[in-house]
Motif scaffolding. Sequence first.
Motif, PDB file in Angstrom:
ATOM      1  N   GLN A  14       0.834  -1.210   0.000  1.00  0.00           N
ATOM      2  CA  GLN A  14       0.000   0.000   0.000  1.00  0.00           C
ATOM      3  C   GLN A  14       0.867   1.257   0.000  1.00  0.00           C
ATOM      4  OE1 GLN A  14      -3.283   0.179  -0.278  1.00  0.00           O
ATOM      5  NE2 GLN A  14      -3.526   2.350   0.117  1.00  0.00           N
ATOM      6  N   LEU A  15       1.996   1.186   0.689  1.00  0.00           N
ATOM      7  CA  LEU A  15       2.912   2.325   0.762  1.00  0.00           C
ATOM      8  C   LEU A  15       3.830   2.411  -0.456  1.00  0.00           C
ATOM      9  CD1 LEU A  15       3.875   2.052   4.540  1.00  0.00           C
ATOM     10  CD2 LEU A  15       2.460   3.839   3.485  1.00  0.00           C
ATOM     11  N   GLY A  16       3.735   1.427  -1.342  1.00  0.00           N
ATOM     12  CA  GLY A  16       4.577   1.429  -2.534  1.00  0.00           C
ATOM     13  C   GLY A  16       5.998   0.982  -2.265  1.00  0.00           C
ATOM     14  N   LEU A  17       6.172   0.174  -1.218  1.00  0.00           N
ATOM     15  CA  LEU A  17       7.497  -0.312  -0.833  1.00  0.00           C
ATOM     16  C   LEU A  17       7.611  -1.803  -1.119  1.00  0.00           C
ATOM     17  CD1 LEU A  17       7.679   1.452   2.646  1.00  0.00           C
ATOM     18  CD2 LEU A  17       8.849   2.149   0.551  1.00  0.00           C
ATOM     19  N   PRO A  18       8.834  -2.308  -1.299  1.00  0.00           N
ATOM     20  CA  PRO A  18       9.009  -3.749  -1.454  1.00  0.00           C
ATOM     21  C   PRO A  18       8.415  -4.472  -0.243  1.00  0.00           C
ATOM     22  CG  PRO A  18      11.049  -2.598  -1.958  1.00  0.00           C
ATOM     23  CD  PRO A  18      10.102  -1.580  -1.372  1.00  0.00           C
ATOM     24  N   SER A  19       7.742  -5.594  -0.497  1.00  0.00           N
ATOM     25  CA  SER A  19       6.942  -6.195   0.569  1.00  0.00           C
ATOM     26  C   SER A  19       7.309  -7.635   0.922  1.00  0.00           C
ATOM     27  CB  SER A  19       5.469  -6.141   0.173  1.00  0.00           C
ATOM     28  OG  SER A  19       5.271  -6.825  -1.046  1.00  0.00           O
ATOM     29  N   GLU A  20       8.431  -8.114   0.423  1.00  0.00           N
ATOM     30  CA  GLU A  20       8.870  -9.456   0.814  1.00  0.00           C
ATOM     31  C   GLU A  20       9.408  -9.382   2.248  1.00  0.00           C
ATOM     32  OE1 GLU A  20       8.550 -12.326  -0.935  1.00  0.00           O
ATOM     33  OE2 GLU A  20       7.423 -11.111  -2.362  1.00  0.00           O
ATOM     34  N   PRO A  21       9.337 -10.489   2.985  1.00  0.00           N
ATOM     35  CA  PRO A  21       9.819 -10.465   4.381  1.00  0.00           C
ATOM     36  C   PRO A  21      11.228  -9.905   4.538  1.00  0.00           C
ATOM     37  CG  PRO A  21       8.616 -12.482   3.980  1.00  0.00           C
ATOM     38  CD  PRO A  21       8.739 -11.783   2.642  1.00  0.00           C
ATOM     39  N   ALA A  22      12.144 -10.272   3.645  1.00  0.00           N
ATOM     40  CA  ALA A  22      13.519  -9.750   3.744  1.00  0.00           C
ATOM     41  C   ALA A  22      13.555  -8.242   3.508  1.00  0.00           C
ATOM     42  CB  ALA A  22      14.427 -10.462   2.746  1.00  0.00           C
ATOM     43  N   ASP A  23      12.697  -7.748   2.608  1.00  0.00           N
ATOM     44  CA  ASP A  23      12.630  -6.309   2.340  1.00  0.00           C
ATOM     45  C   ASP A  23      12.109  -5.558   3.558  1.00  0.00           C
ATOM     46  OD1 ASP A  23      13.415  -6.606  -0.400  1.00  0.00           O
ATOM     47  OD2 ASP A  23      11.343  -7.156  -0.892  1.00  0.00           O
ATOM     48  N   ILE A  24      11.096  -6.113   4.190  1.00  0.00           N
ATOM     49  CA  ILE A  24      10.523  -5.488   5.385  1.00  0.00           C
ATOM     50  C   ILE A  24      11.557  -5.450   6.499  1.00  0.00           C
ATOM     51  CG2 ILE A  24       8.755  -5.715   7.184  1.00  0.00           C
ATOM     52  CD1 ILE A  24       6.932  -6.912   4.930  1.00  0.00           C
ATOM     53  N   GLU A  25      12.247  -6.574   6.700  1.00  0.00           N
ATOM     54  CA  GLU A  25      13.286  -6.639   7.738  1.00  0.00           C
ATOM     55  C   GLU A  25      14.386  -5.621   7.473  1.00  0.00           C
ATOM     56  OE1 GLU A  25      16.588  -9.845   9.241  1.00  0.00           O
ATOM     57  OE2 GLU A  25      14.613 -10.621   8.688  1.00  0.00           O
ATOM     58  N   LYS A  26      14.799  -5.492   6.221  1.00  0.00           N
ATOM     59  CA  LYS A  26      15.839  -4.520   5.862  1.00  0.00           C
ATOM     60  C   LYS A  26      15.358  -3.094   6.115  1.00  0.00           C
ATOM     61  CE  LYS A  26      18.792  -3.061   2.074  1.00  0.00           C
ATOM     62  NZ  LYS A  26      19.144  -3.233   0.662  1.00  0.00           N
ATOM     63  N   PHE A  27      14.111  -2.797   5.728  1.00  0.00           N
ATOM     64  CA  PHE A  27      13.545  -1.467   5.938  1.00  0.00           C
ATOM     65  C   PHE A  27      13.534  -1.126   7.435  1.00  0.00           C
ATOM     66  CE2 PHE A  27      10.122   1.449   6.873  1.00  0.00           C
ATOM     67  CZ  PHE A  27      10.275   2.423   5.911  1.00  0.00           C
ATOM     68  N   PRO A  48       5.522  12.482   1.215  1.00  0.00           N
ATOM     69  CA  PRO A  48       4.341  13.169   1.750  1.00  0.00           C
ATOM     70  C   PRO A  48       3.072  12.297   1.682  1.00  0.00           C
ATOM     71  CG  PRO A  48       5.639  14.701   0.483  1.00  0.00           C
ATOM     72  CD  PRO A  48       6.256  13.338   0.267  1.00  0.00           C
ATOM     73  N   ALA A  49       2.900  11.544   0.610  1.00  0.00           N
ATOM     74  CA  ALA A  49       1.707  10.695   0.472  1.00  0.00           C
ATOM     75  C   ALA A  49       1.722   9.552   1.488  1.00  0.00           C
ATOM     76  CB  ALA A  49       1.614  10.138  -0.940  1.00  0.00           C
ATOM     77  N   GLN A  50       2.881   8.943   1.689  1.00  0.00           N
ATOM     78  CA  GLN A  50       2.992   7.869   2.677  1.00  0.00           C
ATOM     79  C   GLN A  50       2.714   8.405   4.077  1.00  0.00           C
ATOM     80  OE1 GLN A  50       7.026   6.794   1.735  1.00  0.00           O
ATOM     81  NE2 GLN A  50       6.411   4.932   0.635  1.00  0.00           N
ATOM     82  N   ALA A  51       3.291   9.554   4.401  1.00  0.00           N
ATOM     83  CA  ALA A  51       3.097  10.153   5.721  1.00  0.00           C
ATOM     84  C   ALA A  51       1.628  10.471   5.966  1.00  0.00           C
ATOM     85  CB  ALA A  51       3.954  11.410   5.858  1.00  0.00           C
ATOM     86  N   ALA A  52       0.969  11.021   4.963  1.00  0.00           N
ATOM     87  CA  ALA A  52      -0.453  11.359   5.098  1.00  0.00           C
ATOM     88  C   ALA A  52      -1.286  10.096   5.310  1.00  0.00           C
ATOM     89  CB  ALA A  52      -0.939  12.110   3.870  1.00  0.00           C
ATOM     90  N   PHE A  53      -0.984   9.046   4.568  1.00  0.00           N
ATOM     91  CA  PHE A  53      -1.708   7.788   4.722  1.00  0.00           C
ATOM     92  C   PHE A  53      -1.556   7.250   6.144  1.00  0.00           C
ATOM     93  CE2 PHE A  53      -1.606   3.136   4.724  1.00  0.00           C
ATOM     94  CZ  PHE A  53      -2.891   2.862   4.279  1.00  0.00           C
ATOM     95  N   LEU A  54      -0.324   7.188   6.633  1.00  0.00           N
ATOM     96  CA  LEU A  54      -0.072   6.658   7.979  1.00  0.00           C
ATOM     97  C   LEU A  54      -0.770   7.507   9.040  1.00  0.00           C
ATOM     98  CD1 LEU A  54       3.705   5.863   7.494  1.00  0.00           C
ATOM     99  CD2 LEU A  54       1.860   4.175   7.714  1.00  0.00           C
ATOM    100  N   ARG A  55      -0.661   8.813   8.924  1.00  0.00           N
ATOM    101  CA  ARG A  55      -1.303   9.727   9.882  1.00  0.00           C
ATOM    102  C   ARG A  55      -2.814   9.545   9.880  1.00  0.00           C
ATOM    103  NH1 ARG A  55      -0.462  14.535   7.490  1.00  0.00           N
ATOM    104  NH2 ARG A  55      -2.465  14.202   6.503  1.00  0.00           N
TER     105      ARG A  55
END
Length: 85
Positions: A14-27, A48-55
């Motif tokens: 949803q945030l447009g980030l890599p979503s494999e477990p290893a990617d999440i761990e690295k992030f 800005p879009a990611q921050a607004a979504f999370l907020r």
Amino acid sequence: MQAPTHSLPSLFKQLGLPSEPADIEKFVSSHSPLKPELKLHEAFFWTPAQAAFLRDEINEDADWAEVVDQLNLMLRTKPVTGKQN
């Protein structure tokens, strides 16, 4: 009717980030720990879009709020690096 539940990989997608477990761990390991006084959405690494979504998800206690809280907790703990002897 049961509210939809989302997973950590689906949040990363949803945030447009890599979503494999290893990617999440690295992030998480490269961005933690966040300072206690810093709100998750105020961290420097969000667009800005990611921050607004999370907020908005947290403020509105929306569908994604639970998994956003999970990410927030993960980013508050100091990452474990290397193996201990």
